[in-house]
Scaffold this active site. Structure first.
Site, PDB file in Angstrom:
ATOM      1  N   ARG A   1      16.349 -47.039  60.656  1.00 12.94           N
ATOM      2  CA  ARG A   1      15.152 -47.862  59.343  1.00 12.94           C
ATOM      3  C   ARG A   1      13.514 -47.902  60.065  1.00 12.94           C
ATOM      4  O   ARG A   1      14.196 -48.386  61.091  1.00 12.94           O
ATOM      5  CB  ARG A   1      15.794 -48.673  58.789  1.00 12.94           C
ATOM      6  CG  ARG A   1      15.318 -49.724  57.944  1.00 12.94           C
ATOM      7  CD  ARG A   1      14.596 -51.503  59.411  1.00 12.94           C
ATOM      8  NE  ARG A   1      14.136 -52.130  58.631  1.00 12.94           N
ATOM      9  CZ  ARG A   1      13.283 -52.702  58.505  1.00 12.94           C
ATOM     10  NH1 ARG A   1      12.848 -53.131  60.370  1.00 12.94           N
ATOM     11  NH2 ARG A   1      12.580 -53.852  58.218  1.00 12.94           N
TER      12      ARG A   1
ATOM     13  N   THR B   1       5.932 -61.169  60.107  1.00  7.69           N
ATOM     14  CA  THR B   1       6.578 -61.764  60.073  1.00  7.69           C
ATOM     15  C   THR B   1       7.376 -61.186  58.993  1.00  7.69           C
ATOM     16  O   THR B   1       7.415 -62.128  58.827  1.00  7.69           O
ATOM     17  CB  THR B   1       6.649 -62.416  61.775  1.00  7.69           C
ATOM     18  OG1 THR B   1       8.189 -62.571  61.397  1.00  7.69           O
ATOM     19  CG2 THR B   1       5.317 -63.451  61.112  1.00  7.69           C
TER      20      THR B   1
ATOM     21  N   THR C   1       9.852 -60.764  66.008  1.00  2.00           N
ATOM     22  CA  THR C   1       9.410 -59.244  65.109  1.00  2.00           C
ATOM     23  C   THR C   1       8.198 -60.571  66.482  1.00  2.00           C
ATOM     24  O   THR C   1       8.911 -62.325  66.337  1.00  2.00           O
ATOM     25  CB  THR C   1       8.440 -59.835  63.784  1.00  2.00           C
ATOM     26  OG1 THR C   1       9.204 -59.040  63.514  1.00  2.00           O
ATOM     27  CG2 THR C   1       7.420 -58.296  64.286  1.00  2.00           C
TER      28      THR C   1
HETATM   29  N1  GLY Z   1       9.413 -57.665  60.082  1.00  2.05           N
HETATM   30  C1  GLY Z   1      10.073 -56.784  61.031  1.00  2.05           C
HETATM   31  C2  GLY Z   1      11.052 -55.798  60.452  1.00  2.05           C
HETATM   32  O1  GLY Z   1      11.216 -56.347  59.478  1.00  2.05           O
HETATM   33  O2  GLY Z   1      10.993 -54.913  61.075  1.00  2.05           O
END
Ligand code: GLY
Length: 325
Positions: free
Chosen positions: A211, A234, A183
């Site tokens: 997802r 993140t 991320t």
């Molecule tokens: N923080 C990024 C994700 O879990 O998609």
């Protein structure tokens, strides 16, 4: 009231101790470039432009888990999420499960500015991106990623990874179910006191197709309100979302807590609930103070503020990095 312009970015929290020295160096170089280009936009434009520019640079780098560097889902496809938020009017734009474009953060911005919605997903988001004039990009799935996929997948199936155990069980019971089948973020405040936040991700290795994590969800991966500040998170999206971590951080700043203390409180919260090794967060408050915290081995980050000659960059806790209280 004039505020000192600041941009703080992250390139993801995670287990950086496993990375080779040259990989760490690449990340430092790109973090510095993203903070510098974001700061240029901050000087001539707004906090909103700055966070978009910084995230775009990281999406284009191919070294972070966003844009060109996005990891593969369990079906060996790339599905990206991104979001942007304008603290002036709580404007939000987000995309989820999008593939075939290299700058999801810019598509998110167009959704914010040119539609009445805040989040568009999947094929519809891709069609909308084409309508906005974004060019399709065919090189998101590389040989290197496919090779890495095999390693990560085999380790996971052999039980060497502790995450996604329910999905692993499902796959072991029904092989072929899915056809065999980190991320980036930025927060900024401009001289007018406007804050903004942006995030972009490929999710994480082996996630189920379809997802969606914290990144495109308001208050989870991002939040920005001129009355308080802006935050960008993140880490493991499912855990960040359960705690609406970015909103939690911004609520504290609105109550007068400094950006640094608000980030620490957010990371204490997620650590107390779910243990260590799962998240990081960056923030700027409405007075122009910045803060960051993480409970992982490292979090790539870069800061540029007026009065600094060049961006400060760090990955690990023990490295020097401008820190406020
Ligand atoms: N923080 C990024 C994700 O879990 O998609």
């Amino acid at each position: 009231m004039k505020v000192r312009p600041v941009i703080l970015i992250h390139g993801g929290a995670g287990n950086y101790k496993r990375f080779a020295a040259e990989d760490l160096e690449k990340r430092r170089v790109w973090l510095k470039k993203a903070a510098a280009e974001g700061f240029d936009a901050l000087s001539s434009k707004s906090a909103l432009d700055a966070v978009e520019v910084a995230v775009k640079v990281m999406e284009d780098s191919g070294v972070f888990n966003a844009g060109l560097g996005s990891v593969l889902s369990l079906n060996k496809k790339v599905e990206m999420d991104a979001a942007i938020m304008d603290g002036r009017d709580l404007g939000v734009g987000a995309v989820a499960c999008i593939s075939g474009f290299k700058n999801p953060v810019s598509i998110a911005r167009r959704i914010m500015e040119e539609t009445d919605h805040i989040l568009i997903v999947g094929k519809a988001a891709e069609r909308l991106a084409e309508f906005f004039g974004f060019k399709r990009y065919g090189n998101l799935i590389t040989e290197a990623k496919l090779k890495r996929f095999e390693r990560v997948y085999n380790d996971w199936i052999e039980g060497k990874r502790s995450r996604m155990l329910k999905i692993r069980k499902m796959i072991l019971e029904r092989k072929g179910l899915f056809d065999f089948t980190g991320t980036v973020g930025a927060v900024a405040i401009d001289s007018e006191g406007n804050v903004a936040s942006a995030v972009s991700t490929g999710g994480y290795w082996l996630k189920l197709p379809g997802r969606v994590g914290d990144v495109p969800l308001v208050g989870c991966g991002f939040y920005a309100d001129n009355n308080g500040g802006a935050a960008s998170a993140t880490g493991i999206g499912e855990l960040i979302a359960r705690l609406t971590l970015s909103k939690f951080c911004c609520d504290l700043m609105r109550a007068g807590v400094s950006a640094q203390k608000a980030c620490e409180a957010a990371i204490d919260l997620i650590t107390n609930k779910f243990g260590k090794g799962n998240a990081g967060i960056i923030a700027v408050d409405d007075k122009g103070n910045w803060g960051f915290a993480f409970n992982t081995a490292g979090m790539g980050r870069a800061l540029m503020a007026s009065g600094m000659d060049e961006p400060a960059v760090a990955i690990f806790d023990e490295e020097p990095f401008p820190t406020l209280s």
